[in-house]
Design a protein around this motif. Structure first.
Motif, PDB file in Angstrom:
ATOM      1  N   LYS A  15       0.514  -1.613   0.541  1.00  0.00           N
ATOM      2  CA  LYS A  15       0.448  -0.042  -0.249  1.00  0.00           C
ATOM      3  C   LYS A  15       0.775   0.898   0.063  1.00  0.00           C
ATOM      4  O   LYS A  15       1.840   0.937   0.642  1.00  0.00           O
ATOM      5  CB  LYS A  15      -0.847  -0.245   1.427  1.00  0.00           C
ATOM      6  CG  LYS A  15      -1.340  -1.516   1.491  1.00  0.00           C
ATOM      7  CD  LYS A  15      -2.180  -0.852   3.419  1.00  0.00           C
ATOM      8  CE  LYS A  15      -3.254  -2.114   3.382  1.00  0.00           C
ATOM      9  NZ  LYS A  15      -3.798  -2.276   4.582  1.00  0.00           N
ATOM     10  N   GLU A  17       3.356  -5.197   3.741  1.00  0.00           N
ATOM     11  CA  GLU A  17       1.874  -6.452   5.027  1.00  0.00           C
ATOM     12  C   GLU A  17       1.909  -7.394   4.723  1.00  0.00           C
ATOM     13  O   GLU A  17       1.285  -7.935   3.549  1.00  0.00           O
ATOM     14  CB  GLU A  17       0.332  -5.315   5.406  1.00  0.00           C
ATOM     15  CG  GLU A  17       0.536  -4.203   6.024  1.00  0.00           C
ATOM     16  CD  GLU A  17      -0.903  -3.285   6.254  1.00  0.00           C
ATOM     17  OE1 GLU A  17      -0.858  -2.056   5.956  1.00  0.00           O
ATOM     18  OE2 GLU A  17      -1.858  -4.349   6.390  1.00  0.00           O
ATOM     19  N   TRP A  60      -0.275 -10.812   4.662  1.00  0.00           N
ATOM     20  CA  TRP A  60      -1.130 -10.994   4.525  1.00  0.00           C
ATOM     21  C   TRP A  60      -2.414 -11.637   5.609  1.00  0.00           C
ATOM     22  O   TRP A  60      -1.439 -12.427   6.436  1.00  0.00           O
ATOM     23  CB  TRP A  60      -1.998 -12.017   3.853  1.00  0.00           C
ATOM     24  CG  TRP A  60      -3.044 -11.822   3.046  1.00  0.00           C
ATOM     25  CD1 TRP A  60      -4.085 -13.406   3.594  1.00  0.00           C
ATOM     26  CD2 TRP A  60      -4.313 -11.562   2.265  1.00  0.00           C
ATOM     27  NE1 TRP A  60      -5.255 -13.269   2.483  1.00  0.00           N
ATOM     28  CE2 TRP A  60      -5.147 -11.894   2.137  1.00  0.00           C
ATOM     29  CE3 TRP A  60      -3.425 -10.234   1.704  1.00  0.00           C
ATOM     30  CZ2 TRP A  60      -6.084 -10.726   1.554  1.00  0.00           C
ATOM     31  CZ3 TRP A  60      -4.424  -9.800   0.664  1.00  0.00           C
ATOM     32  CH2 TRP A  60      -5.460 -10.035   0.660  1.00  0.00           C
ATOM     33  N   PHE A  98      -8.314 -12.938   7.978  1.00  0.00           N
ATOM     34  CA  PHE A  98      -8.976 -12.826   8.939  1.00  0.00           C
ATOM     35  C   PHE A  98     -10.393 -13.460   9.021  1.00  0.00           C
ATOM     36  O   PHE A  98     -10.660 -14.316   7.985  1.00  0.00           O
ATOM     37  CB  PHE A  98      -9.459 -11.336   8.923  1.00  0.00           C
ATOM     38  CG  PHE A  98      -9.675 -11.103   7.549  1.00  0.00           C
ATOM     39  CD1 PHE A  98     -11.052 -10.651   7.550  1.00  0.00           C
ATOM     40  CD2 PHE A  98      -8.957  -9.469   7.043  1.00  0.00           C
ATOM     41  CE1 PHE A  98     -11.875 -10.555   6.029  1.00  0.00           C
ATOM     42  CE2 PHE A  98      -8.806  -9.556   5.891  1.00  0.00           C
ATOM     43  CZ  PHE A  98     -10.555 -10.102   5.169  1.00  0.00           C
ATOM     44  N   GLU A 133     -14.000  -8.685   9.585  1.00  0.00           N
ATOM     45  CA  GLU A 133     -13.527  -7.325   9.740  1.00  0.00           C
ATOM     46  C   GLU A 133     -14.362  -6.583  10.436  1.00  0.00           C
ATOM     47  O   GLU A 133     -15.914  -6.920  10.629  1.00  0.00           O
ATOM     48  CB  GLU A 133     -13.294  -6.405   8.114  1.00  0.00           C
ATOM     49  CG  GLU A 133     -12.352  -7.291   7.146  1.00  0.00           C
ATOM     50  CD  GLU A 133     -11.852  -6.483   6.021  1.00  0.00           C
ATOM     51  OE1 GLU A 133     -11.444  -5.567   6.424  1.00  0.00           O
ATOM     52  OE2 GLU A 133     -12.237  -6.667   5.449  1.00  0.00           O
ATOM     53  N   HIS A 189     -16.685  -6.016   2.963  1.00  0.00           N
ATOM     54  CA  HIS A 189     -16.118  -5.288   1.727  1.00  0.00           C
ATOM     55  C   HIS A 189     -16.176  -5.728   0.327  1.00  0.00           C
ATOM     56  O   HIS A 189     -16.509  -7.350   0.821  1.00  0.00           O
ATOM     57  CB  HIS A 189     -14.728  -5.223   2.398  1.00  0.00           C
ATOM     58  CG  HIS A 189     -13.796  -4.094   3.218  1.00  0.00           C
ATOM     59  ND1 HIS A 189     -14.519  -4.526   4.354  1.00  0.00           N
ATOM     60  CD2 HIS A 189     -14.243  -2.944   3.151  1.00  0.00           C
ATOM     61  CE1 HIS A 189     -14.274  -3.422   5.269  1.00  0.00           C
ATOM     62  NE2 HIS A 189     -13.610  -1.768   4.583  1.00  0.00           N
ATOM     63  N   GLU A 220     -10.008   0.107  12.650  1.00  0.00           N
ATOM     64  CA  GLU A 220     -10.932  -0.555  11.990  1.00  0.00           C
ATOM     65  C   GLU A 220     -10.222  -1.942  12.395  1.00  0.00           C
ATOM     66  O   GLU A 220      -8.102  -1.812  12.056  1.00  0.00           O
ATOM     67  CB  GLU A 220     -10.536  -0.548  10.128  1.00  0.00           C
ATOM     68  CG  GLU A 220     -11.375   0.608   9.491  1.00  0.00           C
ATOM     69  CD  GLU A 220     -11.238   0.392   8.300  1.00  0.00           C
ATOM     70  OE1 GLU A 220     -11.795  -0.387   7.243  1.00  0.00           O
ATOM     71  OE2 GLU A 220     -11.013   1.850   7.586  1.00  0.00           O
ATOM     72  N   PHE A 244      -9.140  -6.479  12.499  1.00  0.00           N
ATOM     73  CA  PHE A 244      -8.861  -7.975  12.220  1.00  0.00           C
ATOM     74  C   PHE A 244      -9.786  -8.849  12.828  1.00  0.00           C
ATOM     75  O   PHE A 244      -8.607  -8.886  14.485  1.00  0.00           O
ATOM     76  CB  PHE A 244      -8.202  -8.351  11.233  1.00  0.00           C
ATOM     77  CG  PHE A 244      -7.589  -7.520   9.832  1.00  0.00           C
ATOM     78  CD1 PHE A 244      -8.490  -7.417   9.217  1.00  0.00           C
ATOM     79  CD2 PHE A 244      -6.100  -7.023   9.617  1.00  0.00           C
ATOM     80  CE1 PHE A 244      -8.585  -6.165   7.296  1.00  0.00           C
ATOM     81  CE2 PHE A 244      -6.394  -6.360   7.537  1.00  0.00           C
ATOM     82  CZ  PHE A 244      -7.543  -6.082   7.321  1.00  0.00           C
ATOM     83  N   ASN A 277      -6.145  -2.392  11.727  1.00  0.00           N
ATOM     84  CA  ASN A 277      -4.945  -2.498  10.385  1.00  0.00           C
ATOM     85  C   ASN A 277      -5.695  -0.891  10.153  1.00  0.00           C
ATOM     86  O   ASN A 277      -3.899  -0.434   9.707  1.00  0.00           O
ATOM     87  CB  ASN A 277      -6.704  -2.740   9.444  1.00  0.00           C
ATOM     88  CG  ASN A 277      -6.670  -2.893   7.528  1.00  0.00           C
ATOM     89  OD1 ASN A 277      -5.152  -2.798   7.340  1.00  0.00           O
ATOM     90  ND2 ASN A 277      -7.525  -2.681   7.066  1.00  0.00           N
ATOM     91  N   GLU A 278      -6.260  -0.092  10.514  1.00  0.00           N
ATOM     92  CA  GLU A 278      -5.686   1.345   9.871  1.00  0.00           C
ATOM     93  C   GLU A 278      -7.521   1.967  10.975  1.00  0.00           C
ATOM     94  O   GLU A 278      -8.065   1.672  11.815  1.00  0.00           O
ATOM     95  CB  GLU A 278      -6.443   1.686   8.590  1.00  0.00           C
ATOM     96  CG  GLU A 278      -6.118   2.734   7.689  1.00  0.00           C
ATOM     97  CD  GLU A 278      -7.090   2.501   6.685  1.00  0.00           C
ATOM     98  OE1 GLU A 278      -8.160   1.662   6.237  1.00  0.00           O
ATOM     99  OE2 GLU A 278      -6.615   2.736   5.502  1.00  0.00           O
TER     100      GLU A 278
HETATM  101  P1  AMP Z   1      -7.694  -1.109   3.650  1.00  0.00           P
HETATM  102  O1  AMP Z   1      -7.597   0.731   3.136  1.00  0.00           O
HETATM  103  O2  AMP Z   1      -6.223  -0.828   4.863  1.00  0.00           O
HETATM  104  O3  AMP Z   1      -8.806  -0.952   4.505  1.00  0.00           O
HETATM  105  O4  AMP Z   1      -7.421  -2.088   3.272  1.00  0.00           O
HETATM  106  C1  AMP Z   1      -8.676  -2.209   2.603  1.00  0.00           C
HETATM  107  C2  AMP Z   1      -9.526  -3.742   2.694  1.00  0.00           C
HETATM  108  O5  AMP Z   1      -8.165  -4.442   2.747  1.00  0.00           O
HETATM  109  C3  AMP Z   1      -9.972  -4.118   4.663  1.00  0.00           C
HETATM  110  O6  AMP Z   1     -10.730  -3.267   3.836  1.00  0.00           O
HETATM  111  C4  AMP Z   1      -9.125  -5.552   3.890  1.00  0.00           C
HETATM  112  O7  AMP Z   1     -10.091  -6.226   3.269  1.00  0.00           O
HETATM  113  C5  AMP Z   1      -8.075  -5.738   2.970  1.00  0.00           C
HETATM  114  N1  AMP Z   1      -6.930  -5.588   3.421  1.00  0.00           N
HETATM  115  C6  AMP Z   1      -5.782  -4.602   3.787  1.00  0.00           C
HETATM  116  N2  AMP Z   1      -5.285  -5.533   4.524  1.00  0.00           N
HETATM  117  C7  AMP Z   1      -4.748  -6.419   4.306  1.00  0.00           C
HETATM  118  C8  AMP Z   1      -4.109  -7.210   4.972  1.00  0.00           C
HETATM  119  N3  AMP Z   1      -2.668  -6.522   5.850  1.00  0.00           N
HETATM  120  N4  AMP Z   1      -4.578  -8.317   5.590  1.00  0.00           N
HETATM  121  C9  AMP Z   1      -5.437  -8.879   4.120  1.00  0.00           C
HETATM  122  N5  AMP Z   1      -5.868  -8.314   4.173  1.00  0.00           N
HETATM  123  C10 AMP Z   1      -5.987  -6.965   4.523  1.00  0.00           C
END
Ligand code: AMP
Length: 382
Positions: free
Chosen positions: A150, A185, A187, A190, A193, A216, A258, A260, A269-270
């Motif tokens: 990302k 990151e 994987w 999960f 979410e 999502h 947010e 997992f 996650n965020e």
């Molecule tokens: P984010 O922009 O970081 O919120 O990522 C968008 C979506 O991607 C998340 O809501 C997850 O469904 C998926 N995602 C993001 N990071 C991960 C991760 N490290 N492992 C698995 N799925 C992820």
């Protein structure tokens, strides 16, 4: 610089930076409470601008317009996190911005965000920060595949991200480096979410909304289900994680966390330092919505009761969902429809949402599964 927190009473003007749907729903809540609204957005007639008392149309970094907003506002807040740092610094030093600049600085960059969460003893996915192709190669090698890359700044709704499973994905991810440093990151497999929306006022009072379960599609939030279908200990754990972060990072205002869920463990996650799409359900679902709570927090009022009134499912309406068939209207009519007043319905653009209230989330979900509006192949009808 004003150091003392003040109470901003109804009748005062709240200045909002950003005129999107979050600003619009903040404005609706604030007006119901008796506040006036001024908004700054580069596009005229923005979703929030349509409802504001005063609309300033200018780029976010335009200091003259920021000063104009400051002159007419008793308190300033924002609805999105990518505000120009200079503009924000000026606002903090010269106006009343109770949310401050620090949390925004931390959450504007995935590196500082992840490090701050880690320092509070909360789990995040394994990660590495990379600036070059060679560093990216090394990080993918070390973390293993699948992994997700990302951009550290500026991405949203899955933009600026690349899942890496095979070599070609990694090559595609090199492009992300052209916009600056990236995060690799691990994987996270999960089970669910989840998200917690927490508000904190300057007196340090915090309130969390009921835990939300999020589904999502194509990296964009599709459904929020409340109560989340997890056991009570997980819900408590998720809320306490949000509280540790809110207190640890000195939140004032609203923070969406947010998460997992993996084997009863919470990974963050965020963070988003503002009301969040996964809290829209609270407008009808809770005694106090996330938007009213945000206004209460930045105005230094006591926070409201966040009790869930009834099981609730929120579904997003994207550009391609705006024309349900006639048969679907009957069911859709049972929901509370929110449209954001956006002129152009683009593919994947968030245009509105519908909230369904019921006795039981499984029943609501079963009714929703009968509809084709969210299942049809996505296209924007002209
Ligand atoms: P984010 O922009 O970081 O919120 O990522 C968008 C979506 O991607 C998340 O809501 C997850 O469904 C998926 N995602 C993001 N990071 C991960 C991760 N490290 N492992 C698995 N799925 C992820």
């Amino acid at each position: 610089m004003i150091n003392l927190y003040k109470k901003v009473m109804p009748g005062s003007t709240i200045g909002i930076i950003g005129g999107g749907q979050l600003g619009r729903m903040m404005a609706i809540a604030a007006r119901a409470m008796g506040y006036k609204i001024a908004v700054l957005d580069p596009t005229p007639n923005s979703p929030c601008g349509q409802l504001a008392d005063i609309e300033i149309t200018a780029p976010y970094h335009d200091l003259d317009s920021i000063k104009k907003l400051a002159n007419i506002s008793d308190v300033i807040t924002y609805e999105f996190e990518n505000i120009d740092h200079q503009a924000l610094k000026w606002l903090y030093e010269n106006t009343y911005l109770p949310q401050g600049t620090e949390l925004l600085r931390i959450t504007q960059d995935r590196e500082t965000e992840k490090n701050s969460i880690n320092e509070l003893g909360i789990k995040v996915a394994p990660f590495a920060i990379v600036n070059t192709k060679a560093e990216l190669d090394q990080a993918v090698e070390k973390i293993g595949t699948p992994c997700i890359i990302k951009t550290c700044r500026g991405g949203y709704d899955g933009k600026g991200q690349q899942v890496v499973r095979i070599h070609e994905d990694k090559v595609a991810a090199y492009d992300l480096l052209t916009t600056g440093k990236c995060i690799v990151e691990g994987w996270v497999s999960f089970e669910k979410e989840l998200s917690v929306i927490i508000a904190r006022n300057p007196s340090g009072e915090t309130k969390t909304l009921p835990l939300a379960e999020n589904i999502h599609k194509d990296n964009i939030l599709h459904q929020t289900i409340v109560p989340a279908r997890v056991d009570a200990q997980v819900a408590e754990k998720a809320k306490s994680v949000a509280k540790v972060i809110a207190d640890g990072l000195g939140l004032i205002g609203t923070l969406a966390v947010e998460m997992f869920l993996v084997n009863d463990e919470i990974y963050v996650n965020e963070l988003a330092p503002r009301p969040h799409n996964s809290g829209h359900y609270s407008i009808e679902g809770c005694v106090t919505s996330q938007f009213e709570q945000h206004i209460r927090a930045v105005c230094n009022l006591p926070l409201g009761d966040t009790t869930l009134l009834t099981p609730t499912v929120m579904v997003n309406l994207l550009g391609e969902h705006l024309e349900p068939t006639l048969e679907q209207y009957e069911f859709l009519g049972k929901g509370k429809v929110h449209l954001y007043g956006k002129e152009e319905a683009k593919l994947k653009r968030k245009m509105g949402h519908i909230t369904f209230l019921g006795e039981d989330v499984e029943e609501i979900l079963s009714d929703l599964s009968q509809l084709t509006i969210w299942n049809e192949k996505a296209e924007v009808k002209q």
